[in-house]
Design a protein around this motif. Structure first.
Motif, PDB file in Angstrom:
ATOM      1  N   LYS A 184       0.838  -1.211   0.000  1.00 46.55           N
ATOM      2  CA  LYS A 184       0.000   0.000   0.000  1.00 46.55           C
ATOM      3  C   LYS A 184       0.865   1.251   0.000  1.00 46.55           C
ATOM      4  CE  LYS A 184      -4.208  -1.761   2.221  1.00 46.55           C
ATOM      5  NZ  LYS A 184      -5.077  -1.684   3.429  1.00 46.55           N
ATOM      6  N   ALA A 185       1.942   1.228   0.797  1.00 49.18           N
ATOM      7  CA  ALA A 185       2.849   2.370   0.868  1.00 49.18           C
ATOM      8  C   ALA A 185       3.533   2.631  -0.472  1.00 49.18           C
ATOM      9  CB  ALA A 185       3.901   2.138   1.950  1.00 49.18           C
ATOM     10  N   LEU A 186       3.708   1.568  -1.254  1.00 54.46           N
ATOM     11  CA  LEU A 186       4.312   1.703  -2.577  1.00 54.46           C
ATOM     12  C   LEU A 186       3.305   2.148  -3.632  1.00 54.46           C
ATOM     13  CD1 LEU A 186       6.586  -1.482  -2.590  1.00 54.46           C
ATOM     14  CD2 LEU A 186       7.321   0.901  -2.429  1.00 54.46           C
ATOM     15  N   GLY A 187       2.050   2.319  -3.220  1.00 52.69           N
ATOM     16  CA  GLY A 187       1.030   2.824  -4.129  1.00 52.69           C
ATOM     17  C   GLY A 187       0.164   1.769  -4.780  1.00 52.69           C
ATOM     18  N   GLN A 188       0.300   0.537  -4.343  1.00 53.13           N
ATOM     19  CA  GLN A 188      -0.518  -0.533  -4.912  1.00 53.13           C
ATOM     20  C   GLN A 188      -1.941  -0.474  -4.371  1.00 53.13           C
ATOM     21  OE1 GLN A 188      -0.364  -2.919  -7.102  1.00 53.13           O
ATOM     22  NE2 GLN A 188       1.787  -2.998  -7.706  1.00 53.13           N
ATOM     23  N   ASN A 189      -2.899  -0.671  -5.269  1.00 56.06           N
ATOM     24  CA  ASN A 189      -4.299  -0.790  -4.875  1.00 56.06           C
ATOM     25  C   ASN A 189      -4.533  -2.259  -4.515  1.00 56.06           C
ATOM     26  OD1 ASN A 189      -7.036  -0.603  -4.523  1.00 56.06           O
ATOM     27  ND2 ASN A 189      -7.413   0.508  -6.425  1.00 56.06           N
ATOM     28  N   THR A 190      -4.268  -2.603  -3.256  1.00 51.40           N
ATOM     29  CA  THR A 190      -4.194  -4.021  -2.873  1.00 51.40           C
ATOM     30  C   THR A 190      -5.517  -4.754  -3.015  1.00 51.40           C
ATOM     31  OG1 THR A 190      -4.524  -3.401  -0.549  1.00 51.40           O
ATOM     32  CG2 THR A 190      -2.249  -3.640  -1.313  1.00 51.40           C
ATOM     33  N   TRP A 191      -6.625  -4.092  -2.729  1.00 49.76           N
ATOM     34  CA  TRP A 191      -7.911  -4.784  -2.850  1.00 49.76           C
ATOM     35  C   TRP A 191      -8.195  -5.121  -4.313  1.00 49.76           C
ATOM     36  CZ3 TRP A 191     -12.063  -3.707  -5.861  1.00 49.76           C
ATOM     37  CH2 TRP A 191     -12.179  -2.411  -6.383  1.00 49.76           C
ATOM     38  N   ARG A 192      -7.750  -4.250  -5.214  1.00 52.04           N
ATOM     39  CA  ARG A 192      -7.967  -4.499  -6.639  1.00 52.04           C
ATOM     40  C   ARG A 192      -7.104  -5.671  -7.119  1.00 52.04           C
ATOM     41  NH1 ARG A 192     -10.064  -1.531 -11.025  1.00 52.04           N
ATOM     42  NH2 ARG A 192     -10.207  -3.045 -12.732  1.00 52.04           N
TER      43      ARG A 192
END
Length: 334
Positions: free
Chosen positions: A199-207
């Protein structure tokens, strides 16, 4: 990151070779067992994609397979749609439902994720069981196998149908491996290991989770269509949570996160079930004992144990046998 090692390649070759040998040497009952293994192999590949590489232990993948089967039969038998179009539509419907389930459950973890997927699976089972449109608890029949007579193949022949299922399983395996080697697959593995960092790296984890869950739904849908083609009859029992539970047992027995392991587990599970059921109807007890032994051994399933014990040695031997000596090494040896 997922990768194919020499041991995994060797295991795949052995599994394919064993399936081909069984196809051309077994009788009718042996072919039925082989087809059961091949279809179960597709389901456990779908489950390993999300559970082994994404940490999303799902108890609804059996229901997703059932959705694929019911969608195919509804469109093909009740609506009268072309079988191939029915297959594409059924797989698309299953993938869409899987994506929605993945998106809703993506923000939960551990036991909460397991229970949420179990609830979705049970809702699907209850709806199909009580719906007159889908035959209720009587199920649905009138299913015909794909017509491939134009290319000289009769899928009503068990041997030809087994080869067809094997070809589909190989394609499904390549599809799953391609997903894990892609950017989406690497992101999924990163999310499993440290979601906060991703998440901190900008990933949309739920997606990421929802997308992979949807892709695994494609595989489950294909397994459902072939299951309907195999038995030529479907019933609500296909959506029962026990189907998902057995698939999870198979993945754990074979080896989580290896893709090859679940295929080994599928073969081991089905063969053990049929062998023990000839002696006693309580074959689940034997499977339970084997599962407990695997878990208590702290090995990652049957294939995981082999990989941990012999994988590094095999890789080293193969590397040494294929490595080209440098000029300096040649002079040193001389």
């Amino acid at each position: 990151m997922f990768r194919h090692t020499p041991l995994r390649y060797a295991a795949l070759v052995l599994l394919i070779g064993a399936a081909l040998t069984q196809t051309f040497t077994a009788g009718y009952f042996g072919l039925e067992i082989l087809i059961e293994i091949l279809i179960l192999g597709m389901l456990v590949l779908a489950l390993d994609l999300v559970a082994g590489s994404g940490g999303m232990v799902s108890l609804c993948h059996g229901a997703l397979m059932g959705v694929g089967a019911y969608a195919f039969v509804t469109l093909n038998v009740l609506v009268g749609l072309d079988p191939w179009l029915s297959t594409l539509a059924a797989v698309a419907v299953t993938a869409g439902i899987a994506w929605v389930i993945g998106a809703i459950c993506a923000r939960s973890h551990g036991i909460y994720f397991i229970m949420a997927t179990l609830a979705f699976g049970q809702m699907g089972y209850s709806y199909i069981f009580e719906s007159p449109l889908f035959g209720g608890d009587d199920g649905m029949g009138g299913i015909d196998r794909f017509d491939l007579t134009a290319i000289g193949l009769d899928l009503n022949d068990s041997k030809i149908f087994a080869l067809f299922c094997l070809a589909v399983l190989i394609a499904v395996y390549l599809f799953a491996a391609a997903i894990l080697k892609s950017g989406l697959g690497r992101s999924l593995i990163g999310v499993m290991h440290n979601e906060k960092r991703m998440k901190a790296l900008g990933q949309n984890t739920w997606r990421v989770k929802a997308d992979v869950f949807g892709l695994s739904g494609i595989i489950a849908g294909i397994a459902g269509v072939l299951a309907a083609q195999h038995i030529l009859f479907i019933s609500p029992g296909m959506l029962a949570w026990t189907v998902s539970g057995e698939a999870l047992v198979v993945v754990i027995l074979g080896g989580l996160g290896t893709l090859v392991g679940p295929l080994v587990g599928a073969a081991f599970f089905v063969l053990l079930k049929h062998q023990v059921s000839e002696v006693t109807s309580h074959w689940h007890l034997v499977v339970g004992v084997v599962l407990i032994a695997v878990v208590m051994s702290r090995a990652n399933g049957i294939f995981g144990w082999i990989e941990a014990r012999y994988g590094a040695w095999i890789d080293r031997r193969l590397t040494d046998s294929t490595r080209t000596e440098t000029p300096e090494e040649i002079l040193t040896d001389a």
